[in-house]
Structure formats: structure tokens, C-alpha cells
Scaffold this motif. Structure first.
Motif, PDB file in Angstrom:
ATOM      1  N   ASP A  48       0.841  -1.197   0.000  1.00  0.00           N
ATOM      2  CA  ASP A  48       0.000   0.000   0.000  1.00  0.00           C
ATOM      3  C   ASP A  48       0.876   1.247   0.000  1.00  0.00           C
ATOM      4  O   ASP A  48       1.900   1.309   0.677  1.00  0.00           O
ATOM      5  N   GLY A  49       0.456   2.261  -0.780  1.00  0.00           N
ATOM      6  CA  GLY A  49       1.134   3.551  -0.798  1.00  0.00           C
ATOM      7  C   GLY A  49       2.555   3.533  -1.327  1.00  0.00           C
ATOM      8  O   GLY A  49       3.347   4.405  -1.008  1.00  0.00           O
ATOM      9  N   ASP A  71       4.401   4.455  -7.933  1.00  0.00           N
ATOM     10  CA  ASP A  71       4.151   5.674  -8.702  1.00  0.00           C
ATOM     11  C   ASP A  71       3.176   5.409  -9.844  1.00  0.00           C
ATOM     12  O   ASP A  71       2.438   6.297 -10.255  1.00  0.00           O
ATOM     13  N   ARG A  81     -11.088   1.401  -5.627  1.00  0.00           N
ATOM     14  CA  ARG A  81     -10.613   2.005  -4.372  1.00  0.00           C
ATOM     15  C   ARG A  81      -9.423   1.237  -3.791  1.00  0.00           C
ATOM     16  O   ARG A  81      -8.424   1.838  -3.385  1.00  0.00           O
ATOM     17  N   GLN A 107      -6.309   1.662  -5.985  1.00  0.00           N
ATOM     18  CA  GLN A 107      -5.726   2.993  -5.798  1.00  0.00           C
ATOM     19  C   GLN A 107      -4.873   3.060  -4.529  1.00  0.00           C
ATOM     20  O   GLN A 107      -3.911   3.818  -4.472  1.00  0.00           O
ATOM     21  N   LYS A 108      -5.194   2.274  -3.530  1.00  0.00           N
ATOM     22  CA  LYS A 108      -4.427   2.267  -2.277  1.00  0.00           C
ATOM     23  C   LYS A 108      -2.983   1.831  -2.484  1.00  0.00           C
ATOM     24  O   LYS A 108      -2.117   2.153  -1.676  1.00  0.00           O
ATOM     25  N   ARG A 135       1.169   5.760  -4.476  1.00  0.00           N
ATOM     26  CA  ARG A 135       1.581   6.852  -3.597  1.00  0.00           C
ATOM     27  C   ARG A 135       0.518   7.948  -3.668  1.00  0.00           C
ATOM     28  O   ARG A 135      -0.451   7.834  -4.401  1.00  0.00           O
ATOM     29  N   LYS A 136       0.748   9.023  -2.941  1.00  0.00           N
ATOM     30  CA  LYS A 136      -0.223  10.125  -2.951  1.00  0.00           C
ATOM     31  C   LYS A 136      -0.473  10.602  -4.389  1.00  0.00           C
ATOM     32  O   LYS A 136      -1.617  10.804  -4.792  1.00  0.00           O
ATOM     33  N   LYS A 137       0.592  10.787  -5.159  1.00  0.00           N
ATOM     34  CA  LYS A 137       0.478  11.133  -6.578  1.00  0.00           C
ATOM     35  C   LYS A 137       0.911   9.910  -7.379  1.00  0.00           C
ATOM     36  O   LYS A 137       2.079   9.540  -7.354  1.00  0.00           O
ATOM     37  N   HIS A 138      -0.025   9.277  -8.059  1.00  0.00           N
ATOM     38  CA  HIS A 138       0.271   8.093  -8.858  1.00  0.00           C
ATOM     39  C   HIS A 138      -0.606   8.099 -10.102  1.00  0.00           C
ATOM     40  O   HIS A 138      -1.543   8.897 -10.202  1.00  0.00           O
TER      41      HIS A 138
END
Length: 64
Positions: free
Chosen positions: A15-16, A19, A36, A39-40, A43-46
Motif C-alpha cells: 500500500d502507498g 508511482d 478504491r 488505488q491504495k 503513492r499520494k500522486k500516482h
């Protein structure tokens, strides 16, 4: 399967961590996860590139 230099398969994505996420085949495991949970993994911007158009367009960055 010969992978590009530095690429490797993983058994369980972190998770997280990523890129970019490429969905190349419409496997049942991806369908069961849903957008969902996929998407986990990013990273914050991927980016998510959905080749088989499995996810709703609003949940991906690019599609074919």
C-alpha cells in the motif's frame, strides 16, 4: 517471462508504494479488489493505466 532491467513480479503489492499501476489483464482478483483498493497501492500522486478498461474512467489516469 523476461522482464525489463529493474522490474520484478511481487506476490502482494504494498500500500502507498507505487508511482504507477498498470492493469494489463482483466483478472478476477482485480475486479474483486475494485478501484478504491487498487488505488491504495499508489503513492499520494500516482497514475493508473487501465488497458482492458476494467475500472470506471473516473478512477483511472489513462485507458486504451
Amino acid at each position: 517471462v523476461k522482464l525489463p532491467v529493474g522490474a520484478r513480479f511481487v506476490d502482494k503489492p504494498k500500500d502507498g508504494f507505487y508511482d504507477g499501476i498498470i492493469i494489463a489483464v482483466e483478472h478476477i482478483e482485480f475486479k474483486e479488489l475494485g478501484a478504491r483498493d487498487i488505488q491504495k497501492f499508489g503513492r499520494k500522486k500516482h497514475i493508473i493505466f487501465d488497458i482492458p478498461n476494467m475500472l470506471p474512467p473516473k478512477d483511472t489516469t489513462a485507458r486504451l
